[in-house]
Design a protein around this motif. Structure first.
Motif, PDB file in Angstrom:
ATOM      1  N   PRO A   8       0.805  -1.227   0.000  1.00 43.98           N
ATOM      2  CA  PRO A   8       0.000   0.000   0.000  1.00 43.98           C
ATOM      3  C   PRO A   8       0.836   1.275   0.000  1.00 43.98           C
ATOM      4  O   PRO A   8       0.617   2.165  -0.818  1.00 43.98           O
ATOM      5  N   ASP A   9       1.813   1.391   0.896  1.00 40.03           N
ATOM      6  CA  ASP A   9       2.523   2.660   0.818  1.00 40.03           C
ATOM      7  C   ASP A   9       3.687   2.614  -0.141  1.00 40.03           C
ATOM      8  O   ASP A   9       4.263   3.670  -0.448  1.00 40.03           O
TER       9      ASP A   9
ATOM     10  N   GLY B 270       2.809   2.066  -3.015  1.00 41.71           N
ATOM     11  CA  GLY B 270       2.008   2.832  -3.966  1.00 41.71           C
ATOM     12  C   GLY B 270       1.905   4.305  -3.603  1.00 41.71           C
ATOM     13  O   GLY B 270       2.085   5.179  -4.446  1.00 41.71           O
ATOM     14  N   ILE B 271       1.622   4.574  -2.327  1.00 40.16           N
ATOM     15  CA  ILE B 271       1.433   5.969  -1.903  1.00 40.16           C
ATOM     16  C   ILE B 271       2.753   6.733  -1.997  1.00 40.16           C
ATOM     17  O   ILE B 271       2.801   7.867  -2.469  1.00 40.16           O
TER      18      ILE B 271
ATOM     19  N   SER C 121      -2.891   8.360 -10.504  1.00 45.09           N
ATOM     20  CA  SER C 121      -4.234   7.776 -10.455  1.00 45.09           C
ATOM     21  C   SER C 121      -4.650   7.460  -9.021  1.00 45.09           C
ATOM     22  O   SER C 121      -5.797   7.132  -8.759  1.00 45.09           O
ATOM     23  N   ASN C 122      -3.701   7.561  -8.092  1.00 43.31           N
ATOM     24  CA  ASN C 122      -3.882   7.090  -6.718  1.00 43.31           C
ATOM     25  C   ASN C 122      -4.650   8.113  -5.883  1.00 43.31           C
ATOM     26  O   ASN C 122      -4.105   9.148  -5.493  1.00 43.31           O
ATOM     27  N   VAL C 123      -5.904   7.802  -5.604  1.00 43.35           N
ATOM     28  CA  VAL C 123      -6.792   8.754  -4.926  1.00 43.35           C
ATOM     29  C   VAL C 123      -6.293   9.058  -3.508  1.00 43.35           C
ATOM     30  O   VAL C 123      -6.324  10.207  -3.066  1.00 43.35           O
ATOM     31  N   ALA C 124      -5.801   8.031  -2.808  1.00 45.04           N
ATOM     32  CA  ALA C 124      -5.310   8.260  -1.444  1.00 45.04           C
ATOM     33  C   ALA C 124      -4.142   9.247  -1.454  1.00 45.04           C
ATOM     34  O   ALA C 124      -4.049  10.131  -0.592  1.00 45.04           O
TER      35      ALA C 124
ATOM     36  N   GLY D 100      -3.620  11.524  -3.734  1.00 44.88           N
ATOM     37  CA  GLY D 100      -4.202  12.822  -4.047  1.00 44.88           C
ATOM     38  C   GLY D 100      -4.739  13.486  -2.792  1.00 44.88           C
ATOM     39  O   GLY D 100      -4.563  14.685  -2.567  1.00 44.88           O
ATOM     40  N   ASN D 101      -5.380  12.682  -1.975  1.00 46.74           N
ATOM     41  CA  ASN D 101      -5.967  13.191  -0.734  1.00 46.74           C
ATOM     42  C   ASN D 101      -4.888  13.600   0.268  1.00 46.74           C
ATOM     43  O   ASN D 101      -4.962  14.663   0.876  1.00 46.74           O
ATOM     44  N   LEU D 102      -3.865  12.769   0.414  1.00 45.05           N
ATOM     45  CA  LEU D 102      -2.823  13.051   1.408  1.00 45.05           C
ATOM     46  C   LEU D 102      -1.935  14.226   1.019  1.00 45.05           C
ATOM     47  O   LEU D 102      -1.542  15.020   1.873  1.00 45.05           O
TER      48      LEU D 102
ATOM     49  N   LEU E 116      -5.049  14.435  -9.668  1.00 48.71           N
ATOM     50  CA  LEU E 116      -5.498  13.068  -9.982  1.00 48.71           C
ATOM     51  C   LEU E 116      -5.918  12.974 -11.443  1.00 48.71           C
ATOM     52  O   LEU E 116      -6.565  13.870 -11.963  1.00 48.71           O
TER      53      LEU E 116
END
Lengths: 520, 520
Positions: B187-188, B190-191, B206-209, B211-213, B218
């Motif tokens: 997971p991270d 990816g992040i 493309s990674n929404v998380a 984008g949010n963090l 996005l």
């Protein structure tokens, strides 16, 4: 606490499923297009259509013919706790400003209570094309799960397989320690590596956080910085050491070491120094653990060290001293382990880092997540490249075992077909190659896909086993593979097949399907 | 809220530093031997000895001659919040059952208030041997930081460098999107990839998380599953589409598309279908975004698509239609981008996943963390392999720029030496090779190591810049590199040197140092 239906129809409180190990695993951990697709389904009134997706991979990693499946528990933890928080929804509104309020209200309500997940147990040995996980549910929800499921399975399975391959080469009697945290791809690259290398057959990790989270045994050696923090032995201030049983105290341990060293002055290397300390410790009732070799010719040095230990045992009558543990580390990988075996060595334990945890020789496994059925209509993905054609339909999958207890073949069937039976002859067909087929009479039949998340169905849910159980399963499954599938050079491919009926259906569909993207 | 001293001696409230992005980054995220070494230092009464460690790497990745430094912010966040919780201590007691209570009391009290961290700003272009981070503090504490610091810098710098290399090949005018979440190492994995690829020059993820963090833009395309969820156009239930300005409603958008399609029936492919939809949308005031090519010959298909768009523009007088965006994805990497350039293509945007985020061609960067000084005594690590010899002493590091604004050479000096001055001739020496030396007259001198964590010193602390500032720095620094250092084939190595004084000292130490591990 959730309740799940039991097989006999009654319901009972099941063990609640915790959130994913990594708090960053949330429903936002997905690709943007999963949201835009969810919106498109919703906009078209299709979002509740029941769809079946298969998660599988197309090719075994590392040039091998097997893969260890891992990552399932984290997937189940994700869906058991799947819902969007208020902040998530606010963020998605900012990302998709043109979408209707009703869509975001729909997102707010989403959970996985109507999703069913069937999977091969974690730690199983698995093969290309066979679904590792089959996910059924409202198409928009299942689409959102694609990215995190593939993410959680890909690296977990890759690194578990890598660990199993290292174990295969090292042999069963060696201690294998995962030392990869500092070189892993990020913090939970390291934590995941520790977990999944343990599943794949490692004995321990250096990663304290992983030890704490998962109960994996912790091991370590010592740091060079500690050695070089001493300018000379004169800096050793605390010279006394109490004997292990507390009955006496040696007031100058350094002199005791030097006395031993003078008896050992044979070899100009670190070995006599170590032995002098070990023998001095032994005088006080302690047992030294062993040495670590971190550079040089490991085969030669380990053999020399062993000979030295044995001569110390003989010379000073120190029983067991010759069995002193020799640990090796230094950019080890499958190849170097294999080379060490061929040269002959005296290493008892290996500390393996970079190549193991980053899966250096192949840093990614290509799991995919394909629609195989929607509204009870089978779907196939066609491609000019036959290895990319998906196997349609909601399927059942079985592993057939032969007389000697080895796995013979995996077979996929349509959901409503009669399952394979022990002692009954069965035609197993290659899914795409007409000429490849064989009759098999299984001595044992194992259904591969089990229900790990029953959704709103009546099915009993498999409990998530402990990490040690998953590891045991993996060790057992690797045992049940014929050795020619496992060998490093030119391994025999394990056969993956479909039933005659499914074969016919695939090819009927293949011919009838119009090219994707054509409106007419 | 912490207070830090200002340059003028007064103190002021600084921006508080948040915890690490990944909640799994805690003081337990370290190797077991860091604890056993901390115990050994404590036991020997050495734990408070002031030590200086350098974090650096030995070789640029991907066969290149530069590296982008990233991961610093997460390191600073870790130390700003570094302390052991009660549960951590209980766990460590269970792991080290033979250690004294007093040691665990010491662990409980540890924080980084007495640690100083100097670093090159995140996003800088950096080179082998030059310390990226210099950490000073009580030896036992700094030792505990080794593993998490190396973990946080290694992958971050590796993937940022990979992104910069992809940007270099793609060219400045292309849109680069990171699509790697599903294939990343956890997971991270990816992040972190999303964050550090952005720093390295990507435009979006493309990674929404992520984008949010981090506020990264996005982007996404669309999924094959959505296409194949339709059996035929008959399934399209909602046929109406309101015009973009809301002034009218087309009751049968499908028929409008088919009308356009009949005018376009030239080419048997997905392109006329797309154009028909785009033109029908255009009739209602909408603008289609473009197409994605995900397989086949991307150079050929993009050129054909461009020609088709241009002929549509001409034929139907649709101004700008020829500029329709063409996005490509499909296992892209540096090599395929380079090959596309050589063939000629009409692609505007690239979606890059697996090879980018897993750093497939080289999955690890080998950062190390070496003791260079303890109790004001310089330490050197010797090795038969000269590339593994460490550069001793607490050092200052400078980058010297030439007339054209390009970086010429990095130089390391002892802490007390006079720093290089603009316009003053300076001898720069290869640290280990006597014959390699050159005089340089810098036009600009940049001190590389800045104070990011002053500990109990009086120094002002650099603020942690925003992600966009870090990205800008990276873009700017890459610009300041001479192009022969940057090229893919046979790049010229950038020179890393030491001052004459430091050179002499290294070689004095080298000769005088007894082999490590010898007691006599």
């Amino acid at each position: 606490m959730e309740t799940i239906p039991k097989e006999n129809g009654s319901t009972t409180a099941a063990t609640p499923i915790r959130a994913a190990t990594n708090p960053m695993v949330t429903p936002l951990l997905t690709d943007l297009y999963q949201f835009t697709m969810a919106y498109a389904y919703w906009k078209a009134g299709k979002h509740l259509e029941r769809a079946v997706f298969d998660l599988y991979f197309r090719k075994n990693p590392f040039g091998g013919e097997y893969t260890v499946f891992a990552g399932l528990e984290e997937c189940i933890r994700l869906i058991a706790n799947f819902h969007f928080k208020k902040d998530d929804i606010s963020f998605m509104r900012s990302v998709m400003p043109n979408c209707e309020d009703e869509f975001f209200e729909y997102l707010t309500q989403i959970d996985c209570s109507d999703v069913e997940v069937y999977a091969i147990p974690e730690g199983s040995v698995v093969f290309p094309k066979v679904p590792l996980i089959r996910i059924e549910g409202p198409v928009a929800v299942v689409q959102l799960l694609e990215t995190p499921f593939v993410n959680l399975v890909n690296y977990a399975s890759l690194v578990a397989t890598n660990a199993a391959r290292h174990r295969f080469v090292a042999g069963k009697d060696k201690m294998l320690m995962e030392f990869g945290l500092r070189r892993a791809q990020g913090p939970d690259g390291g934590i995941s590596a520790s977990k999944y290398c343990y599943i794949g057959g490692f004995d321990a990790t250096s990663n304290v956080a992983a030890g704490n989270l998962f109960g994996i045994p912790l091991r370590g050696t010592h740091s060079h910085a500690f050695v070089s923090s001493y300018m000379s032995p004169d800096e050793i201030v605390v010279k006394s050491l109490r004997s292990h049983d507390g009955s006496s105290t040696c007031m100058d341990f350094l002199t005791l070491v030097r006395t031993w060293l003078s008896k050992l002055q044979v070899m100009r290397s670190g070995i006599p120094n170590f032995c002098a300390v070990a023998l001095a410790l032994n005088d006080l009732g302690y047992t030294a653990s062993g040495i670590r070799l971190d550079s040089g010719d490991l085969a030669y040095l380990s053999t020399e060290a062993r000979n030295f230990f044995l001569s110390v045992e003989k010379e000073f009558n120190k029983s067991g001293f010759g069995k002193m543990a020799v640990t090796a580390s230094n950019d080890l990988n499958e190849e170097t382990l294999d080379a060490l075996n061929k040269q002959g060595h005296e290493i008892d334990a290996f500390g393996i880092g970079t190549y193991l945890v980053t899966c250096y020789t192949q840093a990614a496994l290509g799991c995919v997540f394909k629609l195989v059925e929607i509204k009870d209509q089978p779907r196939i993905k066609l491609s000019e490249d036959v290895t990319k054609v998906s196997i349609p339909c909601k399927k059942r999958c079985f592993r057939l075992y032969g007389k000697e207890g080895y796995a013979l073949v995996d077979i996929m069937t349509g959901e409503d077909e009669t399952p394979p039976k022990v002692g009954q002859r069965l035609l197993c067909r290659h899914p795409f190659n007409e000429s490849k087929r064989a009759y098999v009479v299984p001595q044992c039949v194992e259904e591969l896909l089990r229900c790990y998340w029953p959704g709103s169905s009546n099915k009993p849910r498999e409990e998530l086993p402990s990490l040690n159980k998953v590891r045991e399963r993996c060790m057992q499954q690797l045992e049940q593979m014929r050795s020619d599938h496992m060998r490093r050079l030119n391994p025999t491919p394990y056969k993956v097949s479909v039933s005659a009926k499914l074969y016919d259906f695939i090819h009927f569909l293949w011919l009838s399907e119009a090219p994707v993207g054509e409106l007419q």
